[in-house]
Design a protein around this motif. Structure first.
Motif, PDB file in Angstrom:
ATOM      1  N   SER A 122       0.909  -1.300  -0.052  1.00  0.00           N
ATOM      2  CA  SER A 122      -0.044  -0.138   0.125  1.00  0.00           C
ATOM      3  C   SER A 122       0.945   1.108  -0.067  1.00  0.00           C
ATOM      4  O   SER A 122       1.859   1.254   0.639  1.00  0.00           O
ATOM      5  CB  SER A 122      -0.863   0.005   1.304  1.00  0.00           C
ATOM      6  N   TYR A 124       0.566   5.591   0.002  1.00  0.00           N
ATOM      7  CA  TYR A 124      -0.450   6.560   0.360  1.00  0.00           C
ATOM      8  C   TYR A 124      -0.183   7.907  -0.141  1.00  0.00           C
ATOM      9  O   TYR A 124      -1.102   8.678   0.172  1.00  0.00           O
ATOM     10  CB  TYR A 124      -0.960   6.519   1.741  1.00  0.00           C
ATOM     11  N   ARG A 161      -0.818  -0.784  -4.192  1.00  0.00           N
ATOM     12  CA  ARG A 161      -2.325  -0.472  -4.013  1.00  0.00           C
ATOM     13  C   ARG A 161      -2.327   0.883  -3.232  1.00  0.00           C
ATOM     14  O   ARG A 161      -1.714   1.153  -2.265  1.00  0.00           O
ATOM     15  CB  ARG A 161      -3.038  -1.498  -3.323  1.00  0.00           C
ATOM     16  N   THR A 162      -3.410   1.880  -3.796  1.00  0.00           N
ATOM     17  CA  THR A 162      -3.648   2.846  -2.953  1.00  0.00           C
ATOM     18  C   THR A 162      -5.303   3.342  -2.706  1.00  0.00           C
ATOM     19  O   THR A 162      -6.002   2.578  -3.358  1.00  0.00           O
ATOM     20  CB  THR A 162      -2.820   4.113  -3.694  1.00  0.00           C
ATOM     21  N   THR A 163      -5.198   3.948  -1.688  1.00  0.00           N
ATOM     22  CA  THR A 163      -6.791   4.613  -1.407  1.00  0.00           C
ATOM     23  C   THR A 163      -6.681   6.016  -1.523  1.00  0.00           C
ATOM     24  O   THR A 163      -5.477   6.705  -0.925  1.00  0.00           O
ATOM     25  CB  THR A 163      -7.068   4.216  -0.134  1.00  0.00           C
ATOM     26  N   GLN A 191      -6.193   1.005  -7.488  1.00  0.00           N
ATOM     27  CA  GLN A 191      -6.880   2.266  -6.683  1.00  0.00           C
ATOM     28  C   GLN A 191      -8.268   1.757  -6.041  1.00  0.00           C
ATOM     29  O   GLN A 191      -8.923   1.108  -6.800  1.00  0.00           O
ATOM     30  CB  GLN A 191      -7.262   3.303  -7.692  1.00  0.00           C
ATOM     31  N   THR A 192      -8.560   1.806  -4.639  1.00  0.00           N
ATOM     32  CA  THR A 192      -9.643   1.440  -4.315  1.00  0.00           C
ATOM     33  C   THR A 192     -10.834   2.343  -5.001  1.00  0.00           C
ATOM     34  O   THR A 192     -10.704   3.458  -5.024  1.00  0.00           O
ATOM     35  CB  THR A 192      -9.686   1.941  -2.713  1.00  0.00           C
ATOM     36  N   VAL A 195     -14.266   4.288  -1.097  1.00  0.00           N
ATOM     37  CA  VAL A 195     -13.891   4.029   0.402  1.00  0.00           C
ATOM     38  C   VAL A 195     -15.049   4.044   1.103  1.00  0.00           C
ATOM     39  O   VAL A 195     -15.860   5.001   1.333  1.00  0.00           O
ATOM     40  CB  VAL A 195     -12.925   5.338   0.531  1.00  0.00           C
ATOM     41  N   ARG A 210     -12.815  11.173   3.185  1.00  0.00           N
ATOM     42  CA  ARG A 210     -12.981  10.415   1.653  1.00  0.00           C
ATOM     43  C   ARG A 210     -13.508  11.887   0.731  1.00  0.00           C
ATOM     44  O   ARG A 210     -14.123  12.571   1.238  1.00  0.00           O
ATOM     45  CB  ARG A 210     -14.014   9.413   1.632  1.00  0.00           C
ATOM     46  N   ASN A 216     -14.550  11.472  -6.390  1.00  0.00           N
ATOM     47  CA  ASN A 216     -14.484  10.098  -6.628  1.00  0.00           C
ATOM     48  C   ASN A 216     -14.681   9.413  -7.998  1.00  0.00           C
ATOM     49  O   ASN A 216     -13.827   8.551  -8.319  1.00  0.00           O
ATOM     50  CB  ASN A 216     -15.498   9.274  -5.450  1.00  0.00           C
TER      51      ASN A 216
END
Lengths: 362, 98
Positions: A122, A124, A161-163, A191-192, A195, A210, A216
């Motif tokens: 992950s 960020y 992986r990122t959020t 990417q998520t 969220v 978020r 988004n």
């Protein structure tokens, strides 16, 4: 009483082992991390290395093929090496999710001997400043890079992986660039898509950090829009972008699904997949904590077998059932439960996301 | 690399043999994790051959064992065994023991 005569067979092919919900970072949007004040209590109740080894043995006997080792941050456990080796030696397709900030020589020695089939790292932010804003720890940025460089020397498949939340929104392209520059063009960043609010007593105030549904959706289309911009050049106007929505349900070959294909939650959860939480509960997935059986008390096999008996679903709400945007909707029972606190209500954030996405559709 | 009739081969230890849902599978481990995008499913003959190769054998010894085990014609058994040996050598799944 109606009984199911044609229910598909359940087979526990994929498992998630959540070694802990503790983490060395304090990401604002984390689904699982509890407040640090709870750590002493959590440590007391975490499964021991022997218990994880026992569950791994049982899972192998039950026919499990894939095991995801995750957290929290799994490398935070002082007995991580012992747990990891005991799981690995059972012969699973192993995935390991980590923030890559706690990669020690001892851990690298272990992973070189027993490399996971896949490592999910992950990431960020693209700078210490962003890491400070998102994870509360600026120094973690360099540690993540250092750890990722080491992990990328393993023969494992690596996935970054990122959020994206408000605090790292402006870094979303920079994160992708950083990964490609540091770890090679073949790496991209997953990417998520949505969220969701924190689950099972986790402490994050996700709602406040978020993205708005507008941002988004824009983010989820960003890569495609960037490709179009590059190809079309100066005349490109992203406000004119429209998406053609394929009717997947209509086009899909449903011949194999006609015979009353049933599942517990409309997904693989509890049918071909399960998660074991840090304190030994067996759930359909890591996020849906509404239903569980006690794998410590029953043993993993019995907990898996009896899991469907714990599931009591309400009637779906009429709004969702008749919604014309259901093809675009990201919600599932887990998201609905996280967002609304129950299983039948309509998750407003997901609805608004759908409406924005719909506005891009032809 | 093709099979040499005079060399004894052994299965590499970098695979874990499992029984999943009644099927015989091999999970690649150690430095082999990236060699296959998933696991390898074995049919009954290839499972027998893989188990036989836990210890060093020549192809003729394995083919004879296959013929005995499955009541097959020796020439056909050799052809099938060679096909699998070639595949395993191509994917670096065997070591030469001499």
């Amino acid at each position: 009483m109606n009984t199911l005569t044609n229910a598909p067979e359940r087979c526990p092919l994929n498992a998630t082992f959540e070694l802990t919900v503790r983490c060395n970072l304090k990401c604002k949007m984390c689904l699982f991390r509890h407040d640090d004040k709870e750590n002493a209590e959590i440590i007391r109740n975490e499964l021991t290395a022997e218990q994880w080894a026992g569950f791994a043995r049982e899972a192998a006997e039950m026919g499990t093929v894939g095991v995801l080792i995750t957290g929290g941050e799994p490398l935070l456990r002082p007995d991580f090496c012992e747990i990891y080796e005991s799981i690995y030696r059972q012969g699973f397709m192993i995935s390991l999710y980590t923030n890559a900030t706690l990669v020690t020589p001892e851990i690298m020695e272990l992973l070189r001997k027993y490399p996971p089939h896949k490592i999910g790292i992950s990431i960020y932010g693209a700078s210490p400043e962003t890491y400070h804003k998102v994870c509360g720890n600026a120094a973690a940025f360099e540690k993540m890079l250092e750890g990722s460089r080491l992990l990328c020397t393993l023969p494992s498949v690596t996935e970054f992986r990122t959020t994206i939340i408000k605090d790292n929104f402006c870094d979303s392209r920079a994160i992708e660039k950083l990964v490609k520059e540091n770890f090679g063009e073949r790496h991209s960043v997953t990417q998520t898509r949505m969220v969701m609010k924190a689950v099972r007593g986790a402490c994050a105030d996700v709602e406040s950090c978020r993205l708005s549904p507008q941002d988004n959706v824009k983010l989820s289309l960003q890569k495609s829009i960037d490709i179009l911009r590059e190809r079309i050049g100066d005349g490109f106007d992203e406000n004119n972008v429209r998406i053609r929505q394929e009717n997947l349900k209509k086009n899909a070959d449903c011949s194999s699904a006609v015979n009353h294909r049933l599942s517990l939650f409309g997904c693989s959860g509890g049918m071909t997949a399960f998660a074991v939480t840090w304190e030994g509960k067996l759930q359909a997935c890591q996020t849906l904590g509404a239903f569980s059986t006690d794998a410590v008390e029953l043993g993993l096999k019995k907990a898996w077998e009896t899991f469907p008996l714990s599931v009591k679903l309400p009637e779906p709400n009429k709004k969702c059932l008749n919604c014309e945007m259901s093809d675009l909707c990201q919600s599932c029972y887990a998201l609905r439960y996280a967002e609304t606190g129950n299983l039948e209500d309509c998750p407003e954030y997901a609805c608004r996301d759908c409406e924005v996405m719909k506005s891009f559709c032809l | 690399m093709s099979v040499d009739n005079n060399i004894r081969y052994q299965a590499k230890p970098n695979y874990i043999r499992r029984k999943v849902g009644g099927n015989d599978i091999l999970i690649p481990v150690a430095e082999n994790v990236a060699d296959f995008n998933g696991f390898i499913e074995l049919n009954s003959t290839s499972a027998f051959i893989w188990d036989k190769l836990a210890t060093p054998h020549t192809i003729n010894e394995v083919a004879d064992a296959v013929a005995d085990e499955f009541g097959a014609d020796k020439i056909i058994a050799f052809g099938d065994t060679k096909e699998l040996f070639d595949l395993m050598l191509e994917h670096n799944m065997l070591v030469e023991v001499g």
